[in-house]
Design a protein around this motif. Structure first.
Motif, short mmCIF file in Angstrom:
data_model
loop_
_atom_site.label_atom_id
_atom_site.label_comp_id
_atom_site.label_asym_id
_atom_site.label_seq_id
_atom_site.Cartn_x
_atom_site.Cartn_y
_atom_site.Cartn_z
N ASP A 88 17.02 8.05 -55.69
CA ASP A 88 15.76 8.42 -54.82
C ASP A 88 16.30 8.90 -53.41
O ASP A 88 16.54 7.83 -52.51
CB ASP A 88 14.59 7.96 -55.00
CG ASP A 88 13.47 8.23 -54.39
OD1 ASP A 88 13.52 8.98 -53.51
OD2 ASP A 88 12.35 7.76 -54.91
N LEU A 89 16.43 9.94 -52.76
CA LEU A 89 16.87 10.11 -51.43
C LEU A 89 16.01 9.56 -50.25
O LEU A 89 16.31 9.36 -49.48
CB LEU A 89 17.42 11.44 -51.02
CG LEU A 89 18.65 12.02 -52.04
CD1 LEU A 89 19.12 13.25 -51.68
CD2 LEU A 89 19.72 10.89 -51.79
N ASN A 90 14.79 9.40 -51.00
CA ASN A 90 13.68 8.86 -49.71
C ASN A 90 13.63 7.42 -49.59
O ASN A 90 13.61 6.79 -48.36
CB ASN A 90 12.35 9.52 -50.13
CG ASN A 90 12.11 10.86 -49.78
OD1 ASN A 90 12.59 11.54 -49.24
ND2 ASN A 90 10.78 11.34 -49.96
N SER A 91 13.81 6.73 -50.78
CA SER A 91 13.74 5.30 -50.78
C SER A 91 15.10 4.54 -50.93
O SER A 91 15.30 3.59 -50.45
CB SER A 91 12.59 4.86 -51.82
OG SER A 91 13.46 5.10 -53.17
N GLY A 92 16.18 5.43 -51.51
CA GLY A 92 17.46 4.79 -51.89
C GLY A 92 17.47 4.01 -53.16
O GLY A 92 18.33 3.43 -53.58
N ASN A 93 16.33 4.16 -53.91
CA ASN A 93 16.07 3.29 -55.31
C ASN A 93 17.06 4.07 -56.25
O ASN A 93 17.39 5.37 -56.41
CB ASN A 93 14.66 3.25 -55.72
CG ASN A 93 14.00 2.40 -55.21
OD1 ASN A 93 14.26 1.49 -54.26
ND2 ASN A 93 12.61 2.99 -54.93
N LEU A 94 17.94 2.85 -57.04
CA LEU A 94 18.77 3.67 -58.02
C LEU A 94 18.32 3.48 -59.22
O LEU A 94 17.83 2.29 -59.58
CB LEU A 94 20.28 3.08 -57.81
CG LEU A 94 20.97 3.28 -56.28
CD1 LEU A 94 21.98 2.22 -56.09
CD2 LEU A 94 21.16 4.60 -55.95
N THR A 95 18.53 4.34 -60.34
CA THR A 95 17.81 4.17 -61.73
C THR A 95 19.09 4.96 -62.56
O THR A 95 19.64 5.81 -62.41
CB THR A 95 16.64 4.92 -61.49
OG1 THR A 95 15.67 4.57 -60.69
CG2 THR A 95 15.84 4.66 -63.16
N LYS A 96 18.90 4.32 -63.78
CA LYS A 96 19.76 4.79 -64.96
C LYS A 96 18.69 5.25 -66.03
O LYS A 96 17.78 4.63 -66.40
CB LYS A 96 20.84 3.97 -65.54
CG LYS A 96 20.43 2.82 -65.79
CD LYS A 96 21.96 2.03 -66.54
CE LYS A 96 21.52 0.77 -67.43
NZ LYS A 96 22.78 -0.04 -67.70
N SER A 97 18.81 6.27 -66.72
CA SER A 97 18.13 6.23 -67.88
C SER A 97 19.03 5.86 -69.32
O SER A 97 20.00 5.08 -69.20
CB SER A 97 18.18 7.89 -68.47
OG SER A 97 19.43 8.62 -68.97
N GLU A 98 18.14 5.60 -70.43
CA GLU A 98 18.56 5.16 -71.65
C GLU A 98 19.77 6.39 -72.16
O GLU A 98 20.00 7.26 -71.70
CB GLU A 98 17.55 5.18 -72.73
CG GLU A 98 17.03 6.47 -73.20
CD GLU A 98 16.04 6.26 -74.20
OE1 GLU A 98 16.17 5.88 -75.15
OE2 GLU A 98 14.81 6.91 -73.98
N VAL A 99 20.88 5.89 -72.86
CA VAL A 99 21.69 6.60 -73.55
C VAL A 99 21.29 7.48 -74.41
O VAL A 99 20.36 7.10 -75.29
CB VAL A 99 22.88 5.75 -74.08
CG1 VAL A 99 23.94 6.67 -74.86
CG2 VAL A 99 23.46 4.99 -73.13
N PHE A 100 21.55 8.93 -74.36
CA PHE A 100 21.14 9.90 -75.32
C PHE A 100 22.22 10.58 -75.88
O PHE A 100 23.27 10.81 -75.28
CB PHE A 100 19.89 10.80 -74.94
CG PHE A 100 20.47 11.54 -73.51
CD1 PHE A 100 21.06 12.64 -73.56
CD2 PHE A 100 20.40 10.90 -72.20
CE1 PHE A 100 21.37 13.27 -72.51
CE2 PHE A 100 20.72 11.65 -71.02
CZ PHE A 100 21.27 12.76 -71.18
N GLU A 101 21.90 11.16 -77.04
CA GLU A 101 23.02 12.02 -77.78
C GLU A 101 22.94 13.52 -77.52
O GLU A 101 21.63 14.12 -77.91
CB GLU A 101 23.03 11.68 -79.33
CG GLU A 101 23.72 10.25 -79.44
CD GLU A 101 24.20 10.11 -80.90
OE1 GLU A 101 24.31 10.99 -81.65
OE2 GLU A 101 24.12 8.92 -81.25
N VAL A 102 23.70 14.22 -77.40
CA VAL A 102 24.05 15.78 -77.27
C VAL A 102 24.66 16.14 -78.61
O VAL A 102 26.08 15.72 -78.89
CB VAL A 102 24.56 16.17 -76.26
CG1 VAL A 102 24.77 17.81 -76.24
CG2 VAL A 102 23.75 16.16 -75.02
#
Length: 326
Positions: A258-272
């Motif tokens: 998030d470029l406004n707050s600097g918060n870093l997040t990751k999603s769950e692993v998903f398959e393609v």
């Protein structure tokens, strides 16, 4: 705040040094520390460090990526220092407020003990002088009042904490440039200068940033054999969406900032997945909505800077004193 030891420190140049200065410094240090001319037992190790630093700083693309990550590390440490300073100030402030109460309480306890001792010594006089009963009763009420007052004074003081005073302070600052060393794009799309990997498939991943008022720097991470590798870099503006196209089969996850707050997040692993059924090819069409609150269609969790950088060629170890210092 501890000073970060960087590749620039290893080559003894400033972070804005031009290419020719970096090259000249590297050659000068190489002549000094090369094992062929330097008999020190540390010469080989130092030469290895110099080569590693020069390999990064002499490559324009690697240097831009390194500068961006260095900026993130500095912002992270600055915020951490400010938070620590706020907490220390709060502890000192609370300690100063508690001292008068503690001192006052100690004095009253001493008076209480002395008074009880006096009462015990003169109990025998009751049989000789009945009028002293009135005095004893008075002293008893006084002692009870001291106890009540002492308890009241020990109740928590409702004062505005230093954290509350600083809650609106903007400790985080948005990185001035994107990871490619250029200004942040004005529209959603891939960041220039980065290769688009895992691009021989037909699957798509639609990323929606329609629920937020801030822009997101998004990385598509390939998770293959427990090895993370960033395969796409993109900026997705607020209230917009973007599609990662031609994505190959495999396991992936998103990491975003998030470029406004600097918060870093990751999603769950998903398959393609891509599966041939007769003459037709069935491929994945995945939709992911980015939410600040953890209620999106994909599970997500907050992460630290080191994990956010794991999928990149450069990691936080490039800024570590242990790994990089000469």
């Amino acid at each position: 705040m501890s000073k970060i030891h960087t590749h620039y420190d290893n080559l003894m140049v400033s972070s804005n040094a031009p290419d020719e200065v970096i090259r000249a410094s590297y050659y000068a240090l190489s002549k000094k520390f090369h094992p062929d001319v330097n008999t020190s037992t540390e010469a080989s190790r130092i030469m290895k460090v110099l080569n590693n630093s020069y390999e990064v700083l002499s490559d324009p693309k690697k240097r831009k990526e390194y500068d961006f990550k260095l900026q993130l590390v500095e912002e992270y440490l600055k915020v951490k220092k400010n938070k620590s300073s706020v907490e220390n100030d709060s502890i000192k402030n609370n300690s100063k407020q508690a001292k008068p109460i503690q001192s006052d309480s100690s004095s009253k306890k001493i008076i209480l003990q002395l008074t009880k001792r006096v009462i015990r010594r003169f109990l025998f006089i009751l049989s000789l002088e009945p009028r002293l009963i009135v005095v004893i009763i008075f002293l008893g009420f006084w002692l009870f009042s001291l106890n009540d007052e002492d308890q009241i004074r020990h109740e928590p003081v409702n004062s505005v904490s230093i954290q509350e005073k600083h809650k609106d302070s903007n400790l985080y600052q948005k990185p001035e440039t994107a990871p490619n060393g250029q200004d942040w794009p004005t529209v959603s799309g891939y960041l220039s200068g980065f290769p688009k990997l895992n691009n021989n498939g037909r699957s798509t991943i639609l990323i929606k940033n329609i629920q937020n008022d801030s822009d997101f720097y998004v990385k598509l991470i390939s998770n293959r054999n427990d090895k993370l590798n960033t395969v796409r870099h993109a900026l997705i503006k607020n209230s917009e969406e973007f599609i990662f196209e031609d994505v190959s089969s495999g396991e992936y996850q998103l990491m975003y900032m998030d470029l406004n707050s600097g918060n870093l997040t990751k999603s769950e692993v998903f398959e393609v997945n891509e599966v041939e059924q007769g003459r037709q090819l069935q491929f994945s069409k995945i939709n992911i909505t980015l939410y600040k609150v953890r209620n999106g269609n994909f599970q997500s969790e907050s992460i630290g800077l080191n994990e956010f950088m794991k999928g990149d060629q450069l990691s936080q170890s490039d800024f570590s004193i242990t790994d990089s210092e000469i």
